[in-house]
Design a protein around this motif. Sequence first.
Motif, PDB file in Angstrom:
ATOM      1  N   GLY A 138       0.818  -1.210   0.000  1.00  0.00           N
ATOM      2  CA  GLY A 138       0.000   0.000   0.000  1.00  0.00           C
ATOM      3  C   GLY A 138       0.850   1.257   0.000  1.00  0.00           C
ATOM      4  O   GLY A 138       0.556   2.227  -0.700  1.00  0.00           O
ATOM      5  N   ALA A 139       1.917   1.240   0.773  1.00  0.00           N
ATOM      6  CA  ALA A 139       2.821   2.391   0.808  1.00  0.00           C
ATOM      7  C   ALA A 139       3.528   2.575  -0.534  1.00  0.00           C
ATOM      8  O   ALA A 139       3.667   3.706  -1.025  1.00  0.00           O
ATOM      9  CB  ALA A 139       3.846   2.214   1.922  1.00  0.00           C
ATOM     10  N   LEU A 140       3.948   1.475  -1.136  1.00  0.00           N
ATOM     11  CA  LEU A 140       4.572   1.563  -2.464  1.00  0.00           C
ATOM     12  C   LEU A 140       3.585   2.093  -3.502  1.00  0.00           C
ATOM     13  O   LEU A 140       3.933   2.910  -4.351  1.00  0.00           O
ATOM     14  CB  LEU A 140       5.102   0.196  -2.897  1.00  0.00           C
ATOM     15  N   GLY A 141       2.344   1.625  -3.423  1.00  0.00           N
ATOM     16  CA  GLY A 141       1.316   2.095  -4.353  1.00  0.00           C
ATOM     17  C   GLY A 141       1.002   3.563  -4.163  1.00  0.00           C
ATOM     18  O   GLY A 141       0.834   4.307  -5.135  1.00  0.00           O
ATOM     19  N   ILE A 146      -7.541   4.736  -3.729  1.00  0.00           N
ATOM     20  CA  ILE A 146      -7.433   5.654  -2.593  1.00  0.00           C
ATOM     21  C   ILE A 146      -6.733   6.937  -3.024  1.00  0.00           C
ATOM     22  O   ILE A 146      -7.194   8.045  -2.738  1.00  0.00           O
ATOM     23  CB  ILE A 146      -6.707   4.974  -1.423  1.00  0.00           C
ATOM     24  N   VAL A 147      -5.618   6.801  -3.735  1.00  0.00           N
ATOM     25  CA  VAL A 147      -4.898   7.980  -4.215  1.00  0.00           C
ATOM     26  C   VAL A 147      -5.767   8.748  -5.205  1.00  0.00           C
ATOM     27  O   VAL A 147      -5.807   9.989  -5.176  1.00  0.00           O
ATOM     28  CB  VAL A 147      -3.542   7.581  -4.851  1.00  0.00           C
ATOM     29  N   THR A 148      -6.493   8.044  -6.053  1.00  0.00           N
ATOM     30  CA  THR A 148      -7.377   8.702  -7.008  1.00  0.00           C
ATOM     31  C   THR A 148      -8.434   9.520  -6.283  1.00  0.00           C
ATOM     32  O   THR A 148      -8.718  10.657  -6.648  1.00  0.00           O
ATOM     33  CB  THR A 148      -8.049   7.654  -7.919  1.00  0.00           C
ATOM     34  N   ARG A 149      -9.017   8.968  -5.243  1.00  0.00           N
ATOM     35  CA  ARG A 149     -10.048   9.683  -4.488  1.00  0.00           C
ATOM     36  C   ARG A 149      -9.456  10.891  -3.766  1.00  0.00           C
ATOM     37  O   ARG A 149     -10.047  11.971  -3.779  1.00  0.00           O
ATOM     38  CB  ARG A 149     -10.709   8.759  -3.490  1.00  0.00           C
ATOM     39  N   VAL A 150      -8.307  10.729  -3.160  1.00  0.00           N
ATOM     40  CA  VAL A 150      -7.685  11.840  -2.427  1.00  0.00           C
ATOM     41  C   VAL A 150      -7.322  12.971  -3.383  1.00  0.00           C
ATOM     42  O   VAL A 150      -7.567  14.142  -3.094  1.00  0.00           O
ATOM     43  CB  VAL A 150      -6.441  11.354  -1.650  1.00  0.00           C
ATOM     44  N   LEU A 206       1.588  -6.918  -3.882  1.00  0.00           N
ATOM     45  CA  LEU A 206       0.917  -6.487  -5.105  1.00  0.00           C
ATOM     46  C   LEU A 206      -0.526  -6.099  -4.833  1.00  0.00           C
ATOM     47  O   LEU A 206      -1.032  -5.110  -5.372  1.00  0.00           O
ATOM     48  CB  LEU A 206       0.977  -7.599  -6.161  1.00  0.00           C
ATOM     49  N   LEU A 207      -1.206  -6.848  -3.971  1.00  0.00           N
ATOM     50  CA  LEU A 207      -2.579  -6.516  -3.609  1.00  0.00           C
ATOM     51  C   LEU A 207      -2.646  -5.149  -2.930  1.00  0.00           C
ATOM     52  O   LEU A 207      -3.502  -4.315  -3.267  1.00  0.00           O
ATOM     53  CB  LEU A 207      -3.152  -7.595  -2.687  1.00  0.00           C
ATOM     54  N   GLY A 208      -1.757  -4.878  -2.005  1.00  0.00           N
ATOM     55  CA  GLY A 208      -1.711  -3.567  -1.363  1.00  0.00           C
ATOM     56  C   GLY A 208      -1.403  -2.455  -2.346  1.00  0.00           C
ATOM     57  O   GLY A 208      -1.986  -1.364  -2.285  1.00  0.00           O
ATOM     58  N   PHE A 209      -0.513  -2.737  -3.289  1.00  0.00           N
ATOM     59  CA  PHE A 209      -0.149  -1.763  -4.318  1.00  0.00           C
ATOM     60  C   PHE A 209      -1.366  -1.387  -5.156  1.00  0.00           C
ATOM     61  O   PHE A 209      -1.642  -0.207  -5.379  1.00  0.00           O
ATOM     62  CB  PHE A 209       0.955  -2.372  -5.201  1.00  0.00           C
ATOM     63  N   VAL A 210      -2.103  -2.398  -5.607  1.00  0.00           N
ATOM     64  CA  VAL A 210      -3.282  -2.157  -6.447  1.00  0.00           C
ATOM     65  C   VAL A 210      -4.388  -1.478  -5.648  1.00  0.00           C
ATOM     66  O   VAL A 210      -5.102  -0.617  -6.169  1.00  0.00           O
ATOM     67  CB  VAL A 210      -3.758  -3.487  -7.072  1.00  0.00           C
ATOM     68  N   MET A 211      -4.526  -1.827  -4.378  1.00  0.00           N
ATOM     69  CA  MET A 211      -5.557  -1.218  -3.551  1.00  0.00           C
ATOM     70  C   MET A 211      -5.269   0.262  -3.271  1.00  0.00           C
ATOM     71  O   MET A 211      -6.190   1.030  -2.976  1.00  0.00           O
ATOM     72  CB  MET A 211      -5.700  -1.978  -2.236  1.00  0.00           C
ATOM     73  N   ALA A 212      -4.036   0.668  -3.377  1.00  0.00           N
ATOM     74  CA  ALA A 212      -3.684   2.072  -3.134  1.00  0.00           C
ATOM     75  C   ALA A 212      -4.160   2.982  -4.262  1.00  0.00           C
ATOM     76  O   ALA A 212      -4.415   4.164  -4.033  1.00  0.00           O
ATOM     77  CB  ALA A 212      -2.172   2.206  -2.961  1.00  0.00           C
TER      78      ALA A 212
END
Length: 114
Positions: free
Chosen positions: A19-22, A85-89, A76-82
């Motif tokens: 998630g942090a990498l994403g 979230i970034v798009t919304r922010v 990879l799952l955390g990366f894709v899930m980010a």
Amino acid sequence: MTETLTLTLMLTPAWVAGGALGAMFFGGLWWTVQKAVSSTRPALWFFSSWLLRMSLALTGFYFVAGGQWQRLLMCLLGFVMARPIVTRVTRVTRLTTTRISDAETQEVNDATQS
């Protein structure tokens, strides 16, 4: 039960790291677009950013995985899930900025018409 808990505790840090990498990757992309739009050399911005973001993400995946496919998959799952979230922010930031710009434009229009 203990085996499942142990597996979860082992894989959760990989998911968080992904998630942090994403967030870094997609946030960096958003920042690059903001800078490149007003630049005289946007291709340099995009290429440099891509190279840096990809290098950091792949290096992060390599170290987080540690040779285990389960950890790589969770990363990879955390990366894709980010991404959403970034798009919304960034959408919230863009809408707020647009509203402020619209209000300022209206004030300027009112002042010039008076």
